[in-house]
Design an enzyme around this catalytic site. Structure first.
Site, PDB file in Angstrom:
ATOM      1  N   PRO A  66       0.849  -1.201   0.000  1.00  0.00           N
ATOM      2  CA  PRO A  66       0.000   0.000   0.000  1.00  0.00           C
ATOM      3  C   PRO A  66       0.880   1.244   0.000  1.00  0.00           C
ATOM      4  CG  PRO A  66       0.004  -1.047   2.172  1.00  0.00           C
ATOM      5  CD  PRO A  66       0.754  -1.955   1.241  1.00  0.00           C
ATOM      6  N   HIS A  67       0.475   2.264  -0.743  1.00  0.00           N
ATOM      7  CA  HIS A  67       1.311   3.453  -0.837  1.00  0.00           C
ATOM      8  C   HIS A  67       0.495   4.702  -1.107  1.00  0.00           C
ATOM      9  CE1 HIS A  67       1.066   1.558  -4.810  1.00  0.00           C
ATOM     10  NE2 HIS A  67       1.082   2.778  -5.308  1.00  0.00           N
ATOM     11  N   SER A  68       1.044   5.820  -0.646  1.00  0.00           N
ATOM     12  CA  SER A  68       0.418   7.104  -0.898  1.00  0.00           C
ATOM     13  C   SER A  68       1.466   8.199  -0.811  1.00  0.00           C
ATOM     14  CB  SER A  68      -0.686   7.383   0.130  1.00  0.00           C
ATOM     15  OG  SER A  68      -1.290   8.627  -0.133  1.00  0.00           O
TER      16      SER A  68
END
Length: 182
Positions: A66-68
């Site tokens: 997961p990434h942001s």
């Protein structure tokens, strides 16, 4: 970029308790928040969930990234988490996820998150690498697994370069012997 420069030992979770995707995301974000990497839980989570809405970052083979890249992030960080139970992360292969790499990048950080994704993928594609991470029990061991893999890759590159130099030398000698004498 060395992934070890972004892996933050303080935020690592080596016994993730969550059993659902959203609970796992919340647990990881709380670690980032508690350690001052992220300033706003809701803003960062909105970025993570917006990315998840496009397609799951549960890549399969027990791995999720997961990434942001968003305004709530103070410094580029990769959080490593390991679940001993496995999480239903809605992965592309439908299997439980046990290794997580949550990538948090500040809004102005160019393509730091993309570089981190690429660098992590390079390691995770190597046979047996993920299994080594499944055996770790301390943050120092996580870093050591990456360091050992990096040293092994560097040694392999040096060996290839040496072989190429020998080959080039042998080709040059053969070429000199084949030249007619004038």
């Amino acid at each position: 970029m060395k992934i070890q420069d972004l892996l933050n030992k303080k935020v690592m979770l080596l016994d993730l308790q969550a059993t659902t995707k959203e609970a796992a995301i919340d647990e990881m974000i709380n670690s980032l928040l508690d350690n001052g990497v992220v300033t706003d839980f809701d803003v960062f989570k909105a970025g993570i969930m917006a990315r998840e809405a496009q397609t799951s970052t549960g890549l399969g083979d027990g791995i999720a990234m997961p990434h942001s890249k968003n305004a709530a992030v103070k410094e580029a960080t990769v959080l490593f988490a390991k679940s001993n139970k496995g999480v239903d992360y809605e992965s592309l292969d439908g299997q439980p996820t046990d290794l997580f790499f949550m990538i948090a990048a500040p809004e102005g950080a160019n393509d730091t998150h993309l570089a981190a994704l690429a660098e992590l993928s390079k390691y995770l594609m190597k046979p047996g690498f993920a299994d080594k991470l499944r055996q770790v029990s301390t943050p120092d061991q996580v870093i050591a697994v990456f360091d050992a893999e990096e040293q092994e890759a560097a040694a392999e590159e040096a060996k290839k370069a040496e072989e190429a130099a020998k080959q080039a030398g042998a080709t040059a000698k053969a070429g000199q012997k084949a030249l007619p004498k004038t």
